[in-house]
Design a protein around this motif. Sequence first.
Motif, PDB file in Angstrom:
ATOM      1  N   LYS A  45       0.786  -1.045  -0.133  1.00  0.00           N
ATOM      2  CA  LYS A  45      -0.065  -0.037  -0.030  1.00  0.00           C
ATOM      3  C   LYS A  45       0.806   1.318  -0.232  1.00  0.00           C
ATOM      4  O   LYS A  45       0.500   2.267  -0.859  1.00  0.00           O
ATOM      5  N   PRO A  46       1.821   1.524   0.648  1.00  0.00           N
ATOM      6  CA  PRO A  46       2.729   2.720   0.630  1.00  0.00           C
ATOM      7  C   PRO A  46       3.200   2.962  -0.717  1.00  0.00           C
ATOM      8  O   PRO A  46       3.506   4.181  -0.993  1.00  0.00           O
ATOM      9  N   TYR A  47       3.285   2.066  -1.521  1.00  0.00           N
ATOM     10  CA  TYR A  47       4.242   2.061  -2.720  1.00  0.00           C
ATOM     11  C   TYR A  47       3.003   2.330  -3.782  1.00  0.00           C
ATOM     12  O   TYR A  47       3.392   3.013  -4.796  1.00  0.00           O
ATOM     13  N   TRP A  48       1.852   1.740  -3.399  1.00  0.00           N
ATOM     14  CA  TRP A  48       0.738   1.954  -4.345  1.00  0.00           C
ATOM     15  C   TRP A  48       0.119   3.161  -4.346  1.00  0.00           C
ATOM     16  O   TRP A  48      -0.243   3.963  -5.437  1.00  0.00           O
ATOM     17  N   GLY A  49      -0.233   3.932  -3.142  1.00  0.00           N
ATOM     18  CA  GLY A  49      -0.897   4.845  -3.077  1.00  0.00           C
ATOM     19  C   GLY A  49      -2.476   4.820  -3.130  1.00  0.00           C
ATOM     20  O   GLY A  49      -2.845   3.825  -2.338  1.00  0.00           O
ATOM     21  N   ASP A  50      -2.993   5.400  -4.010  1.00  0.00           N
ATOM     22  CA  ASP A  50      -4.634   5.322  -4.260  1.00  0.00           C
ATOM     23  C   ASP A  50      -4.948   3.918  -4.865  1.00  0.00           C
ATOM     24  O   ASP A  50      -4.362   3.418  -5.714  1.00  0.00           O
ATOM     25  N   GLU A  51      -5.418   3.281  -3.697  1.00  0.00           N
ATOM     26  CA  GLU A  51      -5.693   1.535  -4.343  1.00  0.00           C
ATOM     27  C   GLU A  51      -6.610   1.324  -5.367  1.00  0.00           C
ATOM     28  O   GLU A  51      -6.618   0.356  -6.001  1.00  0.00           O
ATOM     29  N   THR A  52      -7.012   2.440  -5.773  1.00  0.00           N
ATOM     30  CA  THR A  52      -7.972   2.122  -7.120  1.00  0.00           C
ATOM     31  C   THR A  52      -7.303   2.447  -8.326  1.00  0.00           C
ATOM     32  O   THR A  52      -7.871   2.271  -9.550  1.00  0.00           O
TER      33      THR A  52
END
Length: 249
Positions: free
Chosen positions: A225-232
């Motif tokens: 998640k920290p690398y992805w940012g907005d999960e959508t």
Amino acid sequence: MKATIDNFSSQAGGYARYRPSYPEALYTFVLEQVPNKQRAWDCGTGNGQVAARLAESFEEVYATDISEQQLAHAIRTPNIRYQVSRAEQTKLPDRSVQLITIAQALHWFDFGHFYQEVNRVAAPGAVVAALCYGLLQISPEMDEHIGTFYQQTLGPYWDKERELIDEAYATIPFPFEEMAAPAFTMHYSWNLEELTGYFNTWSSVQKYIRARQENPVTELAEKLKPYWGDETEKKTITFDLHMRIGRVK
């Protein structure tokens, strides 16, 4: 004969939804090798995605799998004949098919008995194409977490056959007149939910859940998640695709 292994019935719905599909360039290459397109056999068809594409080019497609649940979720077209059967022992007619495809499944088979069946059902000059893809890539940071998850967290829960995919099928016996195959790459745009949905189709994840009563994908998702940012947000997911292709002698 090698014992039947069915690692995918329990997650058949997820398999149909989340498993990646193959690039059109691959189909174009394979179909160019088969001038007579009467019948094809897609062996270990799973959700039928390869069978459905072959059905656009062949008069008839046989599609076999050991999992009734997988076939219940398979793509339906009028010219696909689905059968529940082992790869090594089918009801296909002798010398009946011009193309045999095995996508992400050959490593599960009893090679000797399967190749006997191939020689029985293959028409003269039939083509055999075996496809596999390994671990995906997203970014160096996320790839490191995914690699640790793959090798360490899930290491004890992979069947030994998984090593054949890690070796890009290079060590699998392939007793056909082999031809050179181009390198293919699959690219997809997935959000985090789609990525974790794909991980949940892994047989090793399902074994981990049964053994430990918890889903290891949940912890992996938190690390990403920290690398992805907005999960959508959609990110590019890349798979290297490997193929062995040849003609029946």
